[in-house]
Scaffold this motif. Structure first.
Motif, short mmCIF file in Angstrom:
data_model
loop_
_atom_site.label_atom_id
_atom_site.label_comp_id
_atom_site.label_asym_id
_atom_site.label_seq_id
_atom_site.Cartn_x
_atom_site.Cartn_y
_atom_site.Cartn_z
N MET A 4 77.38 18.28 36.88
CA MET A 4 76.64 19.42 36.39
C MET A 4 75.33 19.60 37.16
O MET A 4 74.94 20.72 37.45
CB MET A 4 76.39 19.22 34.89
CG MET A 4 75.72 20.36 34.23
SD MET A 4 76.84 21.75 34.17
CE MET A 4 75.87 22.88 33.30
N LYS A 5 74.65 18.46 37.47
CA LYS A 5 73.37 18.60 38.17
C LYS A 5 73.57 19.16 39.58
O LYS A 5 72.73 19.86 40.11
CB LYS A 5 72.60 17.29 38.19
CG LYS A 5 73.14 16.22 39.06
CD LYS A 5 72.22 15.00 39.00
CE LYS A 5 72.77 13.91 39.90
NZ LYS A 5 71.93 12.74 39.89
N TYR A 6 74.73 18.88 40.23
CA TYR A 6 74.99 19.42 41.56
C TYR A 6 75.17 20.93 41.50
O TYR A 6 74.76 21.66 42.41
CB TYR A 6 76.23 18.77 42.18
CG TYR A 6 76.01 17.32 42.51
CD1 TYR A 6 75.08 16.94 43.47
CD2 TYR A 6 76.74 16.32 41.86
CE1 TYR A 6 74.88 15.60 43.77
CE2 TYR A 6 76.54 15.00 42.16
CZ TYR A 6 75.60 14.63 43.12
OH TYR A 6 75.40 13.32 43.42
N LEU A 7 75.77 21.42 40.46
CA LEU A 7 75.93 22.85 40.28
C LEU A 7 74.57 23.53 40.11
O LEU A 7 74.33 24.60 40.67
CB LEU A 7 76.82 23.12 39.05
CG LEU A 7 77.17 24.58 38.79
CD1 LEU A 7 77.91 25.17 39.99
CD2 LEU A 7 78.00 24.70 37.54
N VAL B 147 71.66 22.36 41.31
CA VAL B 147 71.01 22.30 42.63
C VAL B 147 71.57 23.39 43.54
O VAL B 147 70.84 24.09 44.24
CB VAL B 147 71.16 20.90 43.25
CG1 VAL B 147 70.71 20.89 44.70
CG2 VAL B 147 70.38 19.88 42.45
N PHE B 148 72.89 23.53 43.54
CA PHE B 148 73.53 24.56 44.35
C PHE B 148 73.05 25.95 43.94
O PHE B 148 72.76 26.79 44.78
CB PHE B 148 75.06 24.45 44.21
CG PHE B 148 75.79 25.50 44.98
CD1 PHE B 148 75.87 25.45 46.36
CD2 PHE B 148 76.38 26.58 44.32
CE1 PHE B 148 76.53 26.43 47.07
CE2 PHE B 148 77.04 27.56 45.02
CZ PHE B 148 77.12 27.49 46.41
N ALA B 149 72.94 26.21 42.65
CA ALA B 149 72.49 27.52 42.17
C ALA B 149 71.04 27.78 42.59
O ALA B 149 70.70 28.89 43.02
CB ALA B 149 72.63 27.59 40.65
N VAL B 150 70.19 26.78 42.48
CA VAL B 150 68.79 26.95 42.89
C VAL B 150 68.69 27.22 44.38
O VAL B 150 67.95 28.10 44.82
CB VAL B 150 67.96 25.72 42.48
CG1 VAL B 150 66.57 25.75 43.11
CG2 VAL B 150 67.84 25.63 40.97
N LEU B 151 69.43 26.48 45.19
CA LEU B 151 69.44 26.71 46.64
C LEU B 151 69.96 28.11 46.98
O LEU B 151 69.43 28.78 47.87
CB LEU B 151 70.26 25.64 47.35
CG LEU B 151 69.64 24.25 47.42
CD1 LEU B 151 70.62 23.27 48.04
CD2 LEU B 151 68.35 24.30 48.21
N PHE B 152 71.01 28.52 46.28
CA PHE B 152 71.58 29.84 46.53
C PHE B 152 70.56 30.94 46.22
O PHE B 152 70.37 31.87 47.01
CB PHE B 152 72.84 30.04 45.67
CG PHE B 152 73.46 31.39 45.83
CD1 PHE B 152 74.21 31.68 46.95
CD2 PHE B 152 73.27 32.38 44.87
CE1 PHE B 152 74.78 32.93 47.12
CE2 PHE B 152 73.83 33.63 45.02
CZ PHE B 152 74.59 33.91 46.16
#
Length: 81
Positions: free
Chosen positions: A1-4, A6-11
């Motif tokens: 869940m935390k990777y999702l 991080v991915f959303a914030v980077l996106f």
């Protein structure tokens, strides 16, 4: 869940960065100076009687029967002649 997350914030960060770049590009295009106008008419050119260089007639220094590119050349011609 935390990777999702991080991915959303980077996106979102990448999306905002690119959006700002596009806006700056549009501003630069709008601020460009207008295209150059057509060049003016050609200027009359004359030749220095001392050294032979060609220069615009408006910049030439007149002398007795001739034109010169500088006052030094006019004085040199006066001394020689």
């Amino acid at each position: 869940m935390k990777y999702l997350l991080v991915f959303a914030v980077l996106f979102v960060a990448l999306w905002l960065f690119r959006k700002r770049q596009r806006a700056e590009e549009r501003e630069r295009k709008a601020a460009r100076p207008p295209a150059r106008s057509a060049p003016g008419l050609p200027k009359e050119m004359v030749r220095c009687a001392h050294c032979g260089i060609h220069l615009p007639a408006a910049d030439a220094i007149g002398g007795p029967g001739a034109v010169y590119c500088s006052s030094a050349h006019r004085q040199a011609a006066d001394r020689a002649g």
